[in-house]
Design a protein around this motif. Structure first.
Motif, PDB file in Angstrom:
ATOM      1  N   TRP A 137       0.715  -1.262   0.036  1.00 45.05           N
ATOM      2  CA  TRP A 137       0.007   0.256   0.094  1.00 45.05           C
ATOM      3  C   TRP A 137       0.933   1.306  -0.081  1.00 45.05           C
ATOM      4  O   TRP A 137       0.588   2.145  -0.775  1.00 45.05           O
ATOM      5  CB  TRP A 137      -0.866  -0.098   1.317  1.00 45.05           C
ATOM      6  N   ALA A 138       1.939   1.301   0.833  1.00 43.47           N
ATOM      7  CA  ALA A 138       2.785   2.386   0.908  1.00 43.47           C
ATOM      8  C   ALA A 138       3.632   2.617  -0.391  1.00 43.47           C
ATOM      9  O   ALA A 138       3.826   3.711  -1.045  1.00 43.47           O
ATOM     10  CB  ALA A 138       3.674   2.415   1.959  1.00 43.47           C
ATOM     11  N   GLY A 139       3.855   1.393  -1.016  1.00 39.63           N
ATOM     12  CA  GLY A 139       4.389   1.603  -2.523  1.00 39.63           C
ATOM     13  C   GLY A 139       3.702   2.165  -3.535  1.00 39.63           C
ATOM     14  O   GLY A 139       4.202   3.045  -4.242  1.00 39.63           O
ATOM     15  N   LYS A 140       2.533   1.903  -3.362  1.00 41.46           N
ATOM     16  CA  LYS A 140       1.548   2.446  -4.333  1.00 41.46           C
ATOM     17  C   LYS A 140       1.705   3.829  -3.981  1.00 41.46           C
ATOM     18  O   LYS A 140       1.382   4.861  -5.146  1.00 41.46           O
ATOM     19  CB  LYS A 140       0.084   1.733  -4.007  1.00 41.46           C
ATOM     20  N   LYS A 141       1.475   4.263  -2.921  1.00 48.78           N
ATOM     21  CA  LYS A 141       1.385   5.729  -2.599  1.00 48.78           C
ATOM     22  C   LYS A 141       2.660   6.535  -3.038  1.00 48.78           C
ATOM     23  O   LYS A 141       2.346   7.490  -3.502  1.00 48.78           O
ATOM     24  CB  LYS A 141       1.268   6.046  -0.936  1.00 48.78           C
ATOM     25  N   ILE A 142       3.758   6.071  -2.997  1.00 47.59           N
ATOM     26  CA  ILE A 142       4.857   6.609  -3.321  1.00 47.59           C
ATOM     27  C   ILE A 142       4.861   6.637  -4.764  1.00 47.59           C
ATOM     28  O   ILE A 142       5.274   7.778  -5.532  1.00 47.59           O
ATOM     29  CB  ILE A 142       6.329   5.660  -3.103  1.00 47.59           C
ATOM     30  N   LEU A 143       4.442   5.735  -5.500  1.00 49.06           N
ATOM     31  CA  LEU A 143       4.466   5.874  -7.019  1.00 49.06           C
ATOM     32  C   LEU A 143       3.126   6.749  -7.576  1.00 49.06           C
ATOM     33  O   LEU A 143       3.705   7.499  -8.499  1.00 49.06           O
ATOM     34  CB  LEU A 143       3.822   4.436  -7.620  1.00 49.06           C
ATOM     35  N   THR A 196       1.237  10.684   2.513  1.00 50.75           N
ATOM     36  CA  THR A 196       0.442   9.489   3.201  1.00 50.75           C
ATOM     37  C   THR A 196       1.358   8.467   3.151  1.00 50.75           C
ATOM     38  O   THR A 196       1.514   7.678   4.039  1.00 50.75           O
ATOM     39  CB  THR A 196      -0.741   9.131   2.076  1.00 50.75           C
ATOM     40  N   ALA A 197       2.354   8.297   2.116  1.00 46.60           N
ATOM     41  CA  ALA A 197       3.391   7.187   2.071  1.00 46.60           C
ATOM     42  C   ALA A 197       4.426   7.175   3.352  1.00 46.60           C
ATOM     43  O   ALA A 197       4.544   6.298   4.067  1.00 46.60           O
ATOM     44  CB  ALA A 197       4.255   7.136   0.996  1.00 46.60           C
ATOM     45  N   LYS A 198       4.656   8.422   3.781  1.00 47.62           N
ATOM     46  CA  LYS A 198       5.685   8.670   4.764  1.00 47.62           C
ATOM     47  C   LYS A 198       4.954   8.536   6.205  1.00 47.62           C
ATOM     48  O   LYS A 198       5.645   7.763   6.949  1.00 47.62           O
ATOM     49  CB  LYS A 198       6.390   9.978   4.841  1.00 47.62           C
ATOM     50  N   MET A 199       3.929   8.702   6.155  1.00 47.54           N
ATOM     51  CA  MET A 199       2.777   8.522   7.476  1.00 47.54           C
ATOM     52  C   MET A 199       2.569   6.968   7.729  1.00 47.54           C
ATOM     53  O   MET A 199       2.748   6.391   8.543  1.00 47.54           O
ATOM     54  CB  MET A 199       1.506   9.067   7.655  1.00 47.54           C
TER      55      MET A 199
END
Length: 280
Positions: free
Chosen positions: A164-170, A176-179
């Motif tokens: 999920w975090a990977g998708k937010k980075i992309l 959101t990814a950092k949180m």
């Protein structure tokens, strides 16, 4: 060491001696501990039992204790609320405020024991709470580890949010990814580090990451700096990778020690997706 809070405690006891609505004042935390004792940066943690809790939470009683500079109220254990105050000279006083009935219930139900089990001191008592605490509070600190099903759920939850975090980075959603990387996933990592340390070394891991640099082993302490990210895309990817690696390593050892089933499918799939996204 001189008690920096002696004057504030004296003023509270003066109030208690003239206000029949104040039923108990109990000190907890570093000021009462035999291990990792209070130092110049320690706060004063108090449990207050009062018939009129509003005077402590929203009234002027805290202002009468010292030169108050910052104050706010937040929810706390056992259905109570906590008034947190910063006085002049950075004197930090946290007052958990209960009605007498709430404190009795919290003591009998074990909630108060959770904050008193490392030490407490009854400073004032007109409700015989000292006897009740002696009966219900053990100074033995216990770590409630995860069952196998809870462990498996934690690993799956972690793996899901790596993707999920990977998708937010992309997508460029860096906040959101950092949180997720440095808050949500770090809370999961902490749970696994605690379980790993208790399972392998039978060490006291405190709570909420407190004194982690005292109880974590050298391998964990060496790995942690790379697990936290700057607000930068490349750094977030690197930190997510390191967090994933440390979590998986300790989770696998926990499974081996405890005889738990290791969620290989979930971990492998998260690794595969991460490699697809970022080539590592």
């Amino acid at each position: 060491m001189q008690d920096r809070y002696a004057e504030i405690k004296a003023r509270i006891l003066e109030l208690a001696n003239v206000d029949e609505g104040i039923k108990a004042v109990i000190a907890i935390g570093s000021s009462t501990r035999s291990e990792v004792k209070a130092d110049e940066y320690s706060d004063l943690d108090l449990i207050i039992a009062a018939e009129d809790t509003e005077k402590w939470l929203y009234g002027d009683i805290p202002e009468r204790l010292g030169d108050m500079r910052i104050s706010f109220v937040e929810p706390t254990l056992g259905g109570g609320k906590e008034r947190r105050v910063l006085y002049k000279n950075a004197l930090d006083v946290d007052m958990i405020v209960f009605t007498p009935e709430q404190l009795i219930a919290a003591t009998k139900e074990g909630v108060a024991g959770w904050v008193c089990n490392r030490g407490y001191a009854v400073l004032y008592d007109s409700m015989s709470i000292g006897e009740l605490l002696s009966e219900h509070v053990s100074h033995e600190v216990r770590y409630n580890g995860l069952s196998e099903s809870e462990y498996i759920n934690l690993v799956n939850d972690f793996c899901f949010h790596v993707v999920w975090a990977g998708k937010k980075i992309l997508r460029g959603e860096l906040w959101t990814a950092k949180m997720c990387i440095d808050a949500y996933l770090k809370n999961h990592l902490l749970k696994m580090l605690e379980m790993y340390t208790v399972s392998k070394y039978a060490s006291d891991v405190w709570h909420d990451g407190r004194f982690l640099d005292r109880w974590a082993d050298e391998g964990i302490k060496a790995a942690l700096p790379k697990c936290f990210a700057h607000y930068d895309r490349a750094d977030m990817i690197a930190a997510l990778c390191e967090t994933k690696s440390l979590f998986s390593q300790t989770a696998r050892e926990v499974a081996d020690i405890k005889g738990y089933a290791y969620p290989e499918v979930a971990v492998t799939y998260a690794d595969d997706v991460f490699e697809e996204y970022f080539g590592k």
